[in-house]
Structures are given as structure tokens and as C-alpha cells.
Scaffold this motif. Structure first.
Motif, PDB file in Angstrom:
ATOM      1  N   CYS A   1      54.086  42.815  34.951  1.00 29.87           N
ATOM      2  CA  CYS A   1      53.386  43.960  35.528  1.00 29.87           C
ATOM      3  C   CYS A   1      54.226  45.199  35.274  1.00 29.87           C
ATOM      4  O   CYS A   1      55.376  45.270  35.700  1.00 29.87           O
TER       5      CYS A   1
ATOM      6  N   LEU B   1      41.023  47.402  44.553  1.00 29.37           N
ATOM      7  CA  LEU B   1      40.118  46.433  43.938  1.00 29.37           C
ATOM      8  C   LEU B   1      38.673  46.755  44.304  1.00 29.37           C
ATOM      9  O   LEU B   1      38.416  47.494  45.254  1.00 29.37           O
TER      10      LEU B   1
ATOM     11  N   ARG C   1      34.088  42.136  40.946  1.00 33.83           N
ATOM     12  CA  ARG C   1      34.396  42.458  39.556  1.00 33.83           C
ATOM     13  C   ARG C   1      35.907  42.417  39.355  1.00 33.83           C
ATOM     14  O   ARG C   1      36.679  42.702  40.262  1.00 33.83           O
ATOM     15  N   TRP C   2      36.312  42.036  38.144  1.00 33.12           N
ATOM     16  CA  TRP C   2      37.722  41.982  37.800  1.00 33.12           C
ATOM     17  C   TRP C   2      38.266  43.394  37.683  1.00 33.12           C
ATOM     18  O   TRP C   2      37.646  44.249  37.051  1.00 33.12           O
ATOM     19  N   VAL C   3      39.413  43.646  38.284  1.00 29.13           N
ATOM     20  CA  VAL C   3      40.089  44.936  38.183  1.00 29.13           C
ATOM     21  C   VAL C   3      41.468  44.675  37.587  1.00 29.13           C
ATOM     22  O   VAL C   3      42.212  43.813  38.080  1.00 29.13           O
ATOM     23  N   ASP C   4      41.829  45.397  36.536  1.00 33.07           N
ATOM     24  CA  ASP C   4      43.132  45.213  35.897  1.00 33.07           C
ATOM     25  C   ASP C   4      44.255  45.576  36.859  1.00 33.07           C
ATOM     26  O   ASP C   4      44.202  46.622  37.514  1.00 33.07           O
ATOM     27  N   ILE C   5      45.271  44.715  36.924  1.00 32.58           N
ATOM     28  CA  ILE C   5      46.443  45.009  37.741  1.00 32.58           C
ATOM     29  C   ILE C   5      47.679  45.209  36.878  1.00 32.58           C
ATOM     30  O   ILE C   5      48.759  45.451  37.396  1.00 32.58           O
TER      31      ILE C   5
ATOM     32  N   THR D   1      48.832  46.394  32.453  1.00 36.31           N
ATOM     33  CA  THR D   1      48.366  46.782  31.120  1.00 36.31           C
ATOM     34  C   THR D   1      48.808  45.792  30.054  1.00 36.31           C
ATOM     35  O   THR D   1      48.336  45.845  28.925  1.00 36.31           O
TER      36      THR D   1
ATOM     37  N   GLY E   1      43.939  40.615  35.645  1.00 34.30           N
ATOM     38  CA  GLY E   1      43.118  41.250  36.661  1.00 34.30           C
ATOM     39  C   GLY E   1      43.063  40.418  37.925  1.00 34.30           C
ATOM     40  O   GLY E   1      43.506  39.271  37.948  1.00 34.30           O
TER      41      GLY E   1
ATOM     42  N   TYR F   1      40.233  39.512  41.292  1.00 33.74           N
ATOM     43  CA  TYR F   1      38.818  39.487  41.622  1.00 33.74           C
ATOM     44  C   TYR F   1      38.676  39.025  43.063  1.00 33.74           C
ATOM     45  O   TYR F   1      39.353  38.104  43.493  1.00 33.74           O
TER      46      TYR F   1
END
Length: 121
Positions: free
Chosen positions: A7, A16, A20-24, A26, A75, A77
Motif C-alpha cells: 500500500c 468506501l 462496489r470495489w474501491v481501490d485502496i 495503486t 480494492g 468491497y
């Protein structure tokens, strides 16, 4: 013992969204690779279920293993169980399962982890 946190911004706060998937992070994960994810999840206003972990009714650290199925950022969820929750994530650690297994005792004992004290990818 060294663990590389995948991370890139472990102490940032990520909001969040339900269902839906949220990127945590890059960093791109590798399909078929097993990862260890540990983060502080702040839940207010309801009950949620975090995919890979289970139900949460209060704020707490959640940790779970997940195998990447597609290339892309890691991500998180969640789905709403009750209420109208607001959910944020911070103090994130993501490492490979092999790194976690090699350092399990240490990582499991770090309840105060904020991400800023480990090498980052």
C-alpha cells in the motif's frame, strides 16, 4: 524480518462505497497471487459485511487473505446489512501471503500499525 507494504499510502483515509470495489492502493496485484490485507475499518451509522472478512457493527481492524483474480489495484468491497453506514479505511497493510506467513507472529501482534514504519513498494 522485513515486510514490504504494497500500500503506497497506508495512513491515508479512503472512503468506501456500498456494493462496489474501491481501490485502496495503486500497486497492481498479480492474478493468482495470495495477499494478506489488514486495515482499520471505521463504520458509523449501520452494519456492514466486508468481502473476505465478515460482518462489522463497529470500527475495528480487519485482516484477511485474498487471492487476486484480475490484474489491478487492491480494492475493498462491502455490502450494507442495516442502516445507512459511512465506511472509511486507514492504517492499511498489504503484503504477499508468503511475507505474512514468514512474519506472522510479528504482524499479528502489531495492533497499532499505521503503515508508516514499514518499507513501502
Amino acid at each position: 524480518m522485513m515486510v514490504t507494504n504494497l500500500c503506497t499510502s497506508p495512513s491515508s483515509t479512503i472512503t468506501l462505497s456500498a456494493d462496489r470495489w474501491v481501490d485502496i492502493t495503486t500497486i497492481q496485484n498479480e492474478p493468482g497471487t495470495k495477499y494478506w490485507v489488514s486495515a482499520y475499518v471505521n463504520v458509523t451509522g449501520g452494519t456492514i459485511s466486508v468481502r473476505g472478512y465478515g460482518d462489522l457493527i463497529a470500527s475495528q481492524r480487519v485482516s484477511y487473505a485474498i487471492t487476486a483474480s484480475v490484474a489491478g489495484p487492491m480494492g475493498m468491497y462491502y455490502s450494507v446489512k442495516s442502516g445507512n453506514p459511512t465506511v472509511t479505511v486507514t492504517s492499511i497493510l498489504i503484503c504477499t501471503w508468503d511475507e505474512y506467513q514468514a512474519n506472522k507472529t510479528l504482524l499479528d501482534s502489531i495492533g497499532y500499525f499505521n503503515g508508516d514504519t514499514m518499507p513501502q513498494a
